[in-house]
Structures are given as C-alpha cells and as structure tokens.
Design a protein around this motif. Structure first.
Motif, PDB file in Angstrom:
ATOM      1  N   THR A  14       0.846  -1.199   0.000  1.00 33.63           N
ATOM      2  CA  THR A  14       0.000   0.000   0.000  1.00 33.63           C
ATOM      3  C   THR A  14       0.880   1.247   0.000  1.00 33.63           C
ATOM      4  O   THR A  14       2.081   1.198   0.275  1.00 33.63           O
ATOM      5  N   ASP A  15       0.251   2.374  -0.278  1.00 30.10           N
ATOM      6  CA  ASP A  15       0.976   3.649  -0.227  1.00 30.10           C
ATOM      7  C   ASP A  15       1.479   3.928   1.189  1.00 30.10           C
ATOM      8  O   ASP A  15       2.568   4.487   1.376  1.00 30.10           O
ATOM      9  N   ASP A  16       0.676   3.541   2.204  1.00 31.59           N
ATOM     10  CA  ASP A  16       1.098   3.725   3.597  1.00 31.59           C
ATOM     11  C   ASP A  16       2.353   2.921   3.895  1.00 31.59           C
ATOM     12  O   ASP A  16       3.242   3.398   4.625  1.00 31.59           O
ATOM     13  N   ASP A  17       2.407   1.685   3.324  1.00 34.48           N
ATOM     14  CA  ASP A  17       3.606   0.868   3.536  1.00 34.48           C
ATOM     15  C   ASP A  17       4.836   1.590   3.019  1.00 34.48           C
ATOM     16  O   ASP A  17       5.880   1.651   3.677  1.00 34.48           O
ATOM     17  N   ILE A  18       4.718   2.133   1.835  1.00 32.04           N
ATOM     18  CA  ILE A  18       5.868   2.789   1.208  1.00 32.04           C
ATOM     19  C   ILE A  18       6.271   4.051   1.974  1.00 32.04           C
ATOM     20  O   ILE A  18       7.458   4.351   2.136  1.00 32.04           O
ATOM     21  N   GLU A  19       5.282   4.766   2.458  1.00 31.70           N
ATOM     22  CA  GLU A  19       5.571   6.028   3.134  1.00 31.70           C
ATOM     23  C   GLU A  19       6.091   5.818   4.550  1.00 31.70           C
ATOM     24  O   GLU A  19       6.942   6.571   5.038  1.00 31.70           O
ATOM     25  N   ASN A  20       5.575   4.804   5.243  1.00 37.56           N
ATOM     26  CA  ASN A  20       5.826   4.693   6.684  1.00 37.56           C
ATOM     27  C   ASN A  20       6.850   3.636   7.085  1.00 37.56           C
ATOM     28  O   ASN A  20       7.356   3.679   8.212  1.00 37.56           O
ATOM     29  N   ASP A 235       5.197  -2.882  -7.979  1.00 33.93           N
ATOM     30  CA  ASP A 235       5.396  -2.589  -6.554  1.00 33.93           C
ATOM     31  C   ASP A 235       6.886  -2.537  -6.219  1.00 33.93           C
ATOM     32  O   ASP A 235       7.316  -1.702  -5.403  1.00 33.93           O
ATOM     33  N   ARG A 238       8.124   0.773  -7.259  1.00 31.29           N
ATOM     34  CA  ARG A 238       7.668   1.801  -6.319  1.00 31.29           C
ATOM     35  C   ARG A 238       8.532   1.814  -5.059  1.00 31.29           C
ATOM     36  O   ARG A 238       8.915   2.882  -4.563  1.00 31.29           O
ATOM     37  N   ARG A 242      11.109   4.678  -3.685  1.00 32.47           N
ATOM     38  CA  ARG A 242      11.086   5.214  -2.323  1.00 32.47           C
ATOM     39  C   ARG A 242      12.455   5.085  -1.660  1.00 32.47           C
ATOM     40  O   ARG A 242      12.904   6.015  -0.955  1.00 32.47           O
TER      41      ARG A 242
END
Length: 296
Positions: A14-20, A235, A238, A242
């Motif tokens: 998820t986007d949250d995984d990548i960000e956090n 993924d 992505r 990151r």
C-alpha cells in the motif's frame, strides 16, 4: 492442467507501507517483491511454453484434418466420375438389350414351336407315313401336314441364320454391362475409403478442438501469472523509487551535517587564529585545527 497460482504467496504493497516503513523494512520488502516477481515470471514463461506447445499440436491436428478433407474430396470426385461412367455404360447396355429384344421380336424366334420340336414332329409324321396303312385321303392329309411342318422348319432355320447379329449385339451389351459393374465396384470401394477419411477428418477436428480448449485455458493461466508478476514488478519499482528518495534524503542530511560541522570548525579555527595573531600560545590541538582548515 496447471493449477492457479497460490494467492497466499503474493505480496500487497500500500501507499502507507511505502511512506511509513523504515529503510530496512523497505529493503527487505523489495527483495521479497523481486523474488516473487521472478518466480511468477518463471511460472508465466513455463505456462506460455506449454500454451505454445498445445497451439502447435492444435495446428498439427487441423493440418491432419485438412489432409483427410482433401483426400476425401479427391475420392468423392473419383466416385462421381465412376458413377457417371457406370450410368453411361448401363444406359448403353440397356439400349443394346432393348435392340436385342426388338430384333428377337421381329424374328419371332420365341413364338410357336421350336426347331427341335418341329424336327421331332416331322420325324414322327414321316415314320407314321412309312409304317401305317393309310387311305388316300389320310395319306394326302399326312403329306400336307409334313410339308407344312417342313415349311415352318425352313422358316425357323432361315430366321435362326439371322440371329448371329442378335447374339453379337447381346454379347456386346453383356460386355458393356460387365464394364459398368466394374465401375460400380469402384464406386463402392472409393466411397468406403472416402467415408473413412471423412471419419478421420471429424476425429482430427474434434481432437484439435479439445487441444485448443486446453491451450486457451493455459493462456488464461499464463495471463494470470504474468499479471501477478507485473504487479509485483510495479510494486518493486515503487519501493525502489522510495528507497532512492530515502537515500537522497540521507545524502542531503549528511551533506548538510558535514557543511554545518565544517562551518563550525572554520569559525573555531578563525577564533584560534585570532588568538595566535594576538600572541597567545597555542597547544598542539589548536595547531591541528588551524592546519585542518588551511589557516596555518
């Protein structure tokens, strides 16, 4: 047939995984995505190969069916040729047999007393004339009867002499009918062989349809694996992006830290240098700081 891929082994990002997630967690995740992508690509490649093999077998069966179709059509063409020839010959033979019957009817060979019977009757009458005592009237009647029989016999024999043409015509008709029968036999043989090729054609097309269905199913399995591999690759990209962002951020922070440290060292060195100009005694550490900043 190939089974569906194990969805439980797939990874979702998820986007949250990548960000956090931390950098370490992202590096681990990238490795997992890469490995799963590679496994799925390998599976897709295997399924594509099987699909291609099945499609090749389908084409072979279709080609085989086409060969049987062409052979069947060729044989059916020969059947038609022999049928036409058989019908022509039968029509010709029938016409000749009709001529024979017409000639026999004209000669009246089948009507009245036969030649052999007439000969017997004449012999009987002559024997009676020779052995019996007859009055003049009976003798005259007997002689007239014998003469009448002889005339019939002569007429029959004259007609019989003309039957040579009838027999020749009949023989010709029978030969033609025999030739027609040979063509009919070929019709039967060729039709049977054509039917065999027709049945083999139908069977080959049936097998081709079955194999094509397998190929279509394998193609669906290939698409399933390939799409999953593509998703894992996306993924992976992505996450890599990151990680590069984090690396860049770390580099910028490290550079900023170095610049701050350099600035602080330069300011400290300038203060030391100022003390040196004012005549203060410097210790070894102070001298090292001046050398490091290039002020000494």
């Amino acid at each position: 047939m190939a089974e569906s891929i194990d969805e439980s082994e797939n990874l979702e990002v998820t986007d949250d995984d990548i960000e956090n997630k931390s950098k370490g967690e992202l590096i681990k995740l990238a490795g997992q995505l890469r490995d799963r992508r590679n496994d799925l690509n390998q599976l897709a490649s295997e399924r594509a190969s099987k699909r291609d093999d099945l499609n090749a077998k389908t084409r072979e069966k279709v080609d085989e069916a086409q060969e049987h179709r062409e052979k069947r059509d060729e044989l059916n063409s020969q059947v038609q040729e022999h049928k036409e020839k058989r019908n022509e010959l039968n029509a010709e033979a029938n016409e000749l047999f009709d001529q024979v019957e017409e000639m026999k009817s004209d000669l009246e060979l089948d009507e009245g007393t036969s030649i052999e019977q007439l000969k017997e009757e004449i012999e009987d009458l002559e024997f009676k004339q020779q052995t019996e005592v007859l009055n003049p009237e009976e003798e005259r009647e007997l002689i007239e009867k014998i003469e009448d029989k002889r005339e019939q016999l002569q007429e029959k024999q004259e007609k019989l002499d003309q039957t040579g043409d009838v027999e020749e015509l009949k023989e010709e008709a029978e030969e033609i009918r025999s030739e027609a029968s040979q063509h009919h036999q070929k019709v039967t043989e060729l039709a049977d062989e054509a039917q065999k090729h027709h049945n083999q054609m139908i069977e080959a097309y049936r097998e081709a349809d079955e194999i094509r269905d397998e190929a279509d199913e394998m193609h669906e399995k290939f698409v399933e694996a390939q799409e999953a591999a593509d998703q894992h690759h996306e993924d992976f990209v992505r996450v890599q992006k990151r990680l590069r962002e984090l690396d860049k951020k770390e580099e910028e922070e490290e550079r900023s830290k170095r610049e701050e440290e350099q600035e602080a060292a330069r300011e400290e060195a300038e203060e030391i240098y100022q003390k040196f100009k004012e005549g203060e005694t410097l210790d070894t550490e102070d001298l090292m700081k001046l050398q490091k900043t290039g002020l000494l």
